[in-house]
Design an enzyme around this catalytic site. Structure first.
Site, PDB file in Angstrom:
ATOM      1  N   ASP A   1       0.722  -1.100   0.178  1.00  0.00           N
ATOM      2  CA  ASP A   1       0.010   0.140  -0.058  1.00  0.00           C
ATOM      3  C   ASP A   1       0.991   1.118   0.005  1.00  0.00           C
ATOM      4  O   ASP A   1       1.790   1.340   0.888  1.00  0.00           O
ATOM      5  CB  ASP A   1      -0.676   0.014   1.347  1.00  0.00           C
ATOM      6  CG  ASP A   1      -1.811  -1.068   1.389  1.00  0.00           C
ATOM      7  OD1 ASP A   1      -2.213  -1.699   0.049  1.00  0.00           O
ATOM      8  OD2 ASP A   1      -2.868  -1.018   2.136  1.00  0.00           O
TER       9      ASP A   1
ATOM     10  N   HIS B   1       4.973  -7.725  -0.061  1.00  0.00           N
ATOM     11  CA  HIS B   1       4.875  -8.790  -0.752  1.00  0.00           C
ATOM     12  C   HIS B   1       5.551  -8.760  -2.250  1.00  0.00           C
ATOM     13  O   HIS B   1       6.060  -7.751  -2.838  1.00  0.00           O
ATOM     14  CB  HIS B   1       3.180  -8.943  -1.176  1.00  0.00           C
ATOM     15  CG  HIS B   1       2.242  -9.042   0.289  1.00  0.00           C
ATOM     16  ND1 HIS B   1       1.948  -9.918   0.928  1.00  0.00           N
ATOM     17  CD2 HIS B   1       2.003  -7.792   1.139  1.00  0.00           C
ATOM     18  CE1 HIS B   1       1.041  -9.766   2.080  1.00  0.00           C
ATOM     19  NE2 HIS B   1       1.448  -8.457   2.060  1.00  0.00           N
TER      20      HIS B   1
ATOM     21  N   SER C   1       8.258   3.547   5.182  1.00  0.00           N
ATOM     22  CA  SER C   1       9.401   3.581   4.465  1.00  0.00           C
ATOM     23  C   SER C   1       9.043   3.635   2.871  1.00  0.00           C
ATOM     24  O   SER C   1       8.163   3.942   2.457  1.00  0.00           O
ATOM     25  CB  SER C   1      10.620   2.408   4.674  1.00  0.00           C
ATOM     26  OG  SER C   1      11.865   3.007   4.286  1.00  0.00           O
TER      27      SER C   1
END
Length: 262
Positions: free
Chosen positions: A86, A142, A227
């Site tokens: 995201d 992911h 980050s």
């Protein structure tokens, strides 16, 4: 003058020792009392979390939380690369003779970003995307593709902020901060997932156990606080989705573009 002052303060606080101190507190039991405040402050949807907010042992445990199954479906077919996180797109475009151009007004070289890795020749005329994770975002990373891990590299560095202020006013923070690089071989070529540490990030962690062969959307790593992820696609193997642009928000599992042979 103010920008110069804040830049000096940022330089002084960019040491790993400071980051370790804040990280130690975030991992402590005492920090769990801050979870409700943290969630309210950043507008985090606690109902999306895998566990109830009271079940998290620390602020860090909550920050690196998993989501309930099914909330991030993986779009497209096997030849589609998907967003690993995201995030907000803060830079993207073709790599020109080993240069990533105009990321918040600054240019980066692959040589710096990848720490002079011999693998960088595969990306000199490829495609890059810079994906920024704010404190509001889900912070697990992911795999964008199905493939085999070819190599992993840890590159020590600073912990400058990677938000707008850091990217604009600090000198090339993406290639000066601590980085964890994963090179993945997929059906059409190679992909580098560059995970960039940031201020108040105690570490970047791989999931355990980390499989050698990854599925699209499979668990890869997670940040302990916010980050950035930089994706590098091998020369001639990727065509981005036509409507992608800098400033766009993405969810993990959304289509980034098409993988193809050179």
């Amino acid at each position: 003058m103010a920008k110069r002052f804040f830049r000096l303060l940022t330089e002084l606080s960019s040491r790993k020792s400071i980051s370790r101190l804040t990280g130690s507190f975030a991992k402590s039991k005492a920090s769990r009392r801050l979870i409700p405040w943290f969630a309210r402050t950043y507008g985090i949807r606690v109902e999306d979390a895998e566990k109830h907010v009271r079940e998290y042992a620390s602020l860090n445990d909550f920050f690196s939380r998993r989501l309930k199954p099914g909330l991030r479906p993986i779009a497209g077919d096997a030849d589609i690369a998907v967003s690993p996180v995201d995030s907000l797109i803060t830079g993207m475009g073709p790599i020109r003779e080993g240069q990533l151009l105009q990321i918040k007004g600054q240019d980066y070289t692959l040589e710096e970003l990848l720490n002079e890795s011999p693998r960088l020749v595969s990306y000199t005329d490829g495609f890059f995307m810079v994906l920024y994770l704010s404190p509001t975002d889900y912070h697990r990373i992911h795999s964008p593709v199905a493939g085999k891990i070819l190599e992993k590299e840890h590159i020590p560095g600073k912990v400058y902020p990677v938000n707008d202020f850091g990217l604009v006013h600090m000198k090339r923070v993406l290639s000066r901060n601590e980085r964890l690089v994963t090179y993945i071989r997929h059906d059409y070529g190679e992909l580098a997932v560059v995970k960039v540490g940031a201020m108040n990030v105690s570490s970047i962690q791989y999931v355990t156990p980390l499989p050698n062969c990854l599925t699209r959307g499979g668990d890869l790593a997670y940040f302990e606080f916010g980050s950035t992820v930089v994706l590098l696609f091998e020369n001639g193997t990727f065509t981005p989705r036509a409507d992608l642009e800098t400033g766009m928000k993405l969810k993990m599992g959304e289509i980034l573009g098409l993988l193809h042979a050179k």
